[in-house]
Design a protein around this motif. Structure first.
Motif, mmCIF file in Angstrom:
data_model
loop_
_atom_site.group_PDB
_atom_site.id
_atom_site.type_symbol
_atom_site.label_atom_id
_atom_site.label_comp_id
_atom_site.label_asym_id
_atom_site.label_seq_id
_atom_site.Cartn_x
_atom_site.Cartn_y
_atom_site.Cartn_z
ATOM 1 N N GLY A 11 0.857 -1.186 0.000
ATOM 2 C CA GLY A 11 0.000 0.000 0.000
ATOM 3 C C GLY A 11 0.890 1.232 0.000
ATOM 4 N N SER A 12 0.560 2.157 0.888
ATOM 5 C CA SER A 12 1.351 3.386 0.979
ATOM 6 C C SER A 12 2.467 3.212 2.006
ATOM 7 C CB SER A 12 0.459 4.564 1.393
ATOM 8 O OG SER A 12 0.089 4.422 2.758
ATOM 9 N N GLU A 13 3.451 4.064 1.907
ATOM 10 C CA GLU A 13 4.553 4.065 2.871
ATOM 11 C C GLU A 13 4.025 4.298 4.288
ATOM 12 O OE1 GLU A 13 8.890 6.287 3.352
ATOM 13 O OE2 GLU A 13 7.430 7.102 1.959
ATOM 14 N N GLN A 14 2.977 5.101 4.419
ATOM 15 C CA GLN A 14 2.385 5.394 5.723
ATOM 16 C C GLN A 14 1.774 4.150 6.370
ATOM 17 O OE1 GLN A 14 1.889 7.368 2.942
ATOM 18 N NE2 GLN A 14 3.411 8.826 3.665
ATOM 19 N N ASP A 15 1.306 3.207 5.567
ATOM 20 C CA ASP A 15 0.736 1.967 6.109
ATOM 21 C C ASP A 15 1.772 1.189 6.919
ATOM 22 O OD1 ASP A 15 -1.645 2.571 4.802
ATOM 23 O OD2 ASP A 15 -1.245 1.205 3.124
ATOM 24 N N ALA A 16 3.040 1.345 6.578
ATOM 25 C CA ALA A 16 4.117 0.626 7.262
ATOM 26 C C ALA A 16 4.493 1.275 8.596
ATOM 27 C CB ALA A 16 5.342 0.541 6.361
ATOM 28 N N GLY A 17 4.083 2.504 8.804
ATOM 29 C CA GLY A 17 4.459 3.272 9.990
ATOM 30 C C GLY A 17 4.366 2.534 11.321
ATOM 31 N N PRO A 18 3.236 1.891 11.611
ATOM 32 C CA PRO A 18 3.110 1.219 12.904
ATOM 33 C C PRO A 18 4.073 0.042 13.104
ATOM 34 C CG PRO A 18 0.958 1.541 11.882
ATOM 35 C CD PRO A 18 1.991 1.883 10.855
ATOM 36 N N PHE A 19 4.705 -0.409 12.043
ATOM 37 C CA PHE A 19 5.549 -1.604 12.121
ATOM 38 C C PHE A 19 7.037 -1.304 11.945
ATOM 39 C CE2 PHE A 19 1.412 -2.477 10.156
ATOM 40 C CZ PHE A 19 0.828 -3.125 11.240
ATOM 41 N N ILE A 20 7.395 -0.021 11.900
ATOM 42 C CA ILE A 20 8.789 0.368 11.672
ATOM 43 C C ILE A 20 9.703 -0.131 12.785
ATOM 44 C CG2 ILE A 20 10.380 2.338 11.568
ATOM 45 C CD1 ILE A 20 8.232 3.782 9.895
ATOM 46 N N GLU A 21 9.287 0.009 14.025
ATOM 47 C CA GLU A 21 10.143 -0.411 15.140
ATOM 48 C C GLU A 21 10.485 -1.905 15.029
ATOM 49 O OE1 GLU A 21 9.828 -0.746 19.969
ATOM 50 O OE2 GLU A 21 8.947 1.028 19.015
ATOM 51 N N GLY A 22 9.498 -2.728 14.735
ATOM 52 C CA GLY A 22 9.737 -4.160 14.575
ATOM 53 C C GLY A 22 10.597 -4.462 13.364
ATOM 54 N N HIS A 23 10.385 -3.710 12.280
ATOM 55 C CA HIS A 23 11.185 -3.900 11.065
ATOM 56 C C HIS A 23 12.649 -3.558 11.330
ATOM 57 C CE1 HIS A 23 12.305 -3.843 6.823
ATOM 58 N NE2 HIS A 23 12.750 -2.597 6.985
ATOM 59 N N VAL A 24 12.898 -2.472 12.057
ATOM 60 C CA VAL A 24 14.268 -2.074 12.379
ATOM 61 C C VAL A 24 14.932 -3.146 13.256
ATOM 62 C CG1 VAL A 24 15.679 -0.366 13.608
ATOM 63 C CG2 VAL A 24 13.894 0.394 12.029
ATOM 64 N N ALA A 25 14.201 -3.691 14.221
ATOM 65 C CA ALA A 25 14.750 -4.766 15.071
ATOM 66 C C ALA A 25 15.084 -5.993 14.224
ATOM 67 C CB ALA A 25 13.758 -5.123 16.177
ATOM 68 N N TYR A 26 14.229 -6.300 13.263
ATOM 69 C CA TYR A 26 14.461 -7.408 12.329
ATOM 70 C C TYR A 26 15.756 -7.174 11.541
ATOM 71 C CZ TYR A 26 13.729 -9.569 7.678
ATOM 72 O OH TYR A 26 13.877 -10.216 6.481
ATOM 73 N N LEU A 27 15.931 -5.964 11.011
ATOM 74 C CA LEU A 27 17.149 -5.636 10.264
ATOM 75 C C LEU A 27 18.377 -5.751 11.158
ATOM 76 C CD1 LEU A 27 15.944 -2.480 8.281
ATOM 77 C CD2 LEU A 27 16.320 -4.788 7.362
ATOM 78 N N GLU A 28 18.296 -5.187 12.360
ATOM 79 C CA GLU A 28 19.437 -5.211 13.277
ATOM 80 C C GLU A 28 19.824 -6.648 13.636
ATOM 81 O OE1 GLU A 28 18.310 -2.650 16.514
ATOM 82 O OE2 GLU A 28 18.755 -0.841 15.348
ATOM 83 N N ARG A 29 18.840 -7.501 13.855
ATOM 84 C CA ARG A 29 19.107 -8.902 14.194
ATOM 85 C C ARG A 29 19.900 -9.590 13.081
ATOM 86 N NH1 ARG A 29 14.300 -10.100 15.245
ATOM 87 N NH2 ARG A 29 13.616 -11.041 13.299
#
Length: 98
Positions: A11-29
């Protein structure tokens, strides 16, 4: 073996907003464990992002991408291109041989 992972917002980039923190943790892992060598947003950012991964087979990288919170919550999907490097810059040779 290298994997080029392209993350595309569904969808839109804004749809991802609520999940950014989890996505960043996923990348860091996965950066910490050495699987992800490079990750970042595309330009323009509304498209998604990209990751260069190595050290695992295709089946494993497919499994890893399914663990991204963006994918779990249906706001993005990955396309994966797997390559076998034929030529490698000397600065990357040690990294890619591990």
């Amino acid at each position: 073996m290298l994997h080029l992972l392209f993350l595309h917002y569904v969808g839109s980039e804004q749809d991802a907003g609520p999940f950014i923190e989890g996505h960043v943790a996923y990348l860091e892992r996965h950066h910490h464990d050495g699987t992800f060598l490079v990750s970042g947003q595309t330009v323009p950012t509304a498209i998604g992002g990209a990751i260069i991964a190595h050290g695992v087979d295709r089946r494993t990288i497919e499994h890893i991408t399914q663990q991204d919170p963006f994918v779990i919550h249906g706001v993005a999907k990955y396309t994966i291109t797997t390559i076998t490097p034929g030529r490698v810059h000397a600065a990357l040779a040690d990294v890619l041989s591990s």
